[in-house]
Scaffold this motif. Structure first.
Motif, short mmCIF file in Angstrom:
data_model
loop_
_atom_site.label_atom_id
_atom_site.label_comp_id
_atom_site.label_asym_id
_atom_site.label_seq_id
_atom_site.Cartn_x
_atom_site.Cartn_y
_atom_site.Cartn_z
N GLU A 1 -11.65 15.04 20.68
CA GLU A 1 -10.57 15.67 19.59
C GLU A 1 -9.72 16.82 19.66
OE1 GLU A 1 -13.10 14.49 18.61
OE2 GLU A 1 -13.37 12.60 17.64
N ASN B 1 -15.93 20.17 14.63
CA ASN B 1 -13.96 19.39 15.14
C ASN B 1 -13.12 19.80 14.62
OD1 ASN B 1 -16.14 18.77 17.53
ND2 ASN B 1 -16.95 16.51 16.65
N ALA C 1 -10.18 21.50 16.61
CA ALA C 1 -9.32 20.30 16.92
C ALA C 1 -7.83 21.34 16.32
CB ALA C 1 -9.46 19.31 16.12
N MET D 1 -24.37 15.13 11.14
CA MET D 1 -23.15 14.83 11.92
C MET D 1 -22.14 15.24 10.69
SD MET D 1 -22.81 12.20 14.37
CE MET D 1 -21.66 11.68 14.08
N ASP E 1 -7.90 15.55 8.08
CA ASP E 1 -8.78 14.64 9.19
C ASP E 1 -7.58 15.44 11.59
OD1 ASP E 1 -10.50 12.58 10.57
OD2 ASP E 1 -9.73 11.08 8.95
N GLU E 2 -8.63 14.89 11.71
CA GLU E 2 -8.20 15.28 13.16
C GLU E 2 -6.90 14.43 13.63
OE1 GLU E 2 -11.21 13.57 12.48
OE2 GLU E 2 -12.91 14.35 13.09
N ARG E 3 -6.15 13.56 12.64
CA ARG E 3 -5.07 13.14 13.09
C ARG E 3 -4.04 13.61 12.79
NH1 ARG E 3 -7.76 8.61 10.61
NH2 ARG E 3 -5.87 8.22 9.33
N MET F 1 -20.71 4.83 14.52
CA MET F 1 -20.18 5.93 14.15
C MET F 1 -19.62 6.10 15.70
SD MET F 1 -20.71 7.93 12.07
CE MET F 1 -20.55 9.48 12.23
N ASN G 1 -11.00 7.72 15.95
CA ASN G 1 -10.31 8.98 15.61
C ASN G 1 -9.60 9.17 16.28
OD1 ASN G 1 -10.94 8.41 13.31
ND2 ASN G 1 -12.71 9.43 12.87
N ARG H 1 -15.79 6.69 16.27
CA ARG H 1 -15.50 8.40 17.12
C ARG H 1 -14.87 7.62 18.20
NH1 ARG H 1 -19.14 13.19 19.38
NH2 ARG H 1 -16.65 13.96 19.27
#
Lengths: 266, 266
Positions: B263, A69, A73, A62, A262-264, B62, B69, B66
């Motif tokens: 994402e 990921n 992104a 994970m 982060d993906e943000r 989790m 997120n 996701r």
DNA sequence: AAGTGGTCTAGACCACTAT
DNA sequence: TAGTGGTCTAGACCACTTT
């Protein structure tokens, strides 16, 4: 060029530090990004498989997944189920121009002010009625503001507001004299969203006058139309400025500064 | 207009379908988005805690993570450790104008062509030498292309290429007569990245002539400077067009169409 | 002390792709 | 058949904020 053949391969930066402040998934993402932007992993090449990465860096699947990921992104790798993960080629069309940069420009110089030039009731003509979805001749508010940077006129903002006595929130529009108020879309939670458009334009005689320009010149126009949660228009307006005041810049490809936590979004 | 007041409150869409094609985290994200864009969850309000969501929808932490997120990546919620997750207010500065939209415009009409107007060696003047980081007077290539849509001139592209006999890749520049080649940045993997800028400009007499315009008018200029993996400039150039040809549009706030599977960017 | 989001584990099963 | 990425579980511990 590739350190695999170089014996003693281990770079210090390639070791996961479990006591570090930055999370493991981020450290792993940075390791992979580093390989890409130094050219050690070229566009089109395949990254190690996820199980490889699990074994190499001794982290859970994970966690590898999150690192992958994160890079995906940021559009620097792409994943293909059953085939692998690959470094992307730089694509011109992936470019995006962020209004945030303009906003930051404002905030960096605290010398930006918003002046209310005028506000008055008007009766909606055909164009305004269509945009605000109100009846022809219905009351609306016409408001004009001037944004100055270091005392010099920079942006001229005009807009029409739907007039609704039962909804007093928009009254606060008149009190907006700081940028935060303007950019937070009038600082209220009524707005569901808005459509923006950006185009080159001639500056009108009025624009030239208000912006105190020496003469006619091309400029940028940023239009906006905001909606409420019933999808009813709230306001319609636009910013105009000279082309030197709104010069959008961005970067595509692999960039040192791309690393985000982060993906943000920021 | 809004089906919320229509009784029968329990929405079918609020049930996780474990046999559905779309992943659970995505279904959960869509459920939450739906609550937001119907106004059931207003900007500033707090979302249910993650443990609540775990209990409510009977999924693992989790998976909830996701979903959260995903929405955070789309900038419609924000998380605050120790406090909770909140619906964001619409912010004007979060807007971004995507060049991809322009690219899509091209591709939708297959009637777009790239014509090579001319290409020749030049000796770098001060400006070119500075941009391409070569010596004054050194050889470079000046290339001009015209992009036509439905046979009509639309975009005029000029650029300077670093001339390097040991690197024949840029020769393929001359063969680029389709848009894909142009937008994939010459279709090679040499490019590490590039700086882009967008501004309003007067169209020069040459622009007007090449674009077959009736007379001078304002236009848009999209400049680009590409680098290789040694951070050495590869090419410098710009597109010019009329303001009607490059009208960037975008949307901010909560939008039905915002739902993305991951994402990752489109 | 209780609640919140942030990270991480060590597996599992699946669909898909290549050989 | 073996390898790949995609999803998901059922916990765990942590830092932080609020009460």
């Amino acid at each position: 060029m590739n350190q695999i053949k170089g014996g003693r391969a281990a770079k210090l930066t390639e070791i996961i530090d479990r006591d570090a402040e930055s999370p493991i998934y981020f450290q792993l993402a940075e390791i992979l990004r580093e390989k890409i932007l130094t050219g050690s992993l070229r566009p089109g090449e395949k990254l190690p498989s996820e199980t490889d990465l699990v074994d190499t860096y001794e982290v859970s699947p994970m966690t590898v997944r999150r690192a992958i990921n994160l890079l995906a992104a940021q559009d620097i790798i792409s994943t293909a189920p059953g085939r692998g993960t690959f470094v992307k080629e730089v694509q011109l069309e992936s470019a995006a121009f962020y209004l945030r940069d303009l906003h930051d420009l404002f905030n960096n110089t605290g010398a930006t002010q918003v002046k209310l030039i005028g506000a008055r009731f008007i009766n909606a003509d055909e164009r305004i009625a269509a945009k605000l979805q109100i009846r022809l001749g219905e009351r609306a508010i016409y408001i004009r503001r001037l944004l100055t940077v270091d005392g010099r006129p920079a942006y001229y903002h005009r807009g029409y507001l739907v007039y609704d006595p039962t909804r007093p929130v928009l009254e606060s529009e008149f009190e907006v004299t700081d940028l935060k108020g303007l950019f937070h879309t009038q600082g209220n939670a009524l707005i569901k969203g808005g459509d923006l458009n950006l185009e080159a334009t001639y500056l009108t005689a009025e624009d030239v006058s208000v912006l105190q320009l020496p003469g006619p010149m091309p400029g940028m126009l940023l239009g906006h139309l905001f909606y409420d949660f019933n999808n009813q228009p709230l306001s319609w307006g636009w910013f105009v400025c000279t082309s030197t005041q709104l010069r959008l810049q961005t970067r595509i490809g692999f960039d040192q500064a791309n690393g985000k936590r982060d993906e943000r979004p920021r």
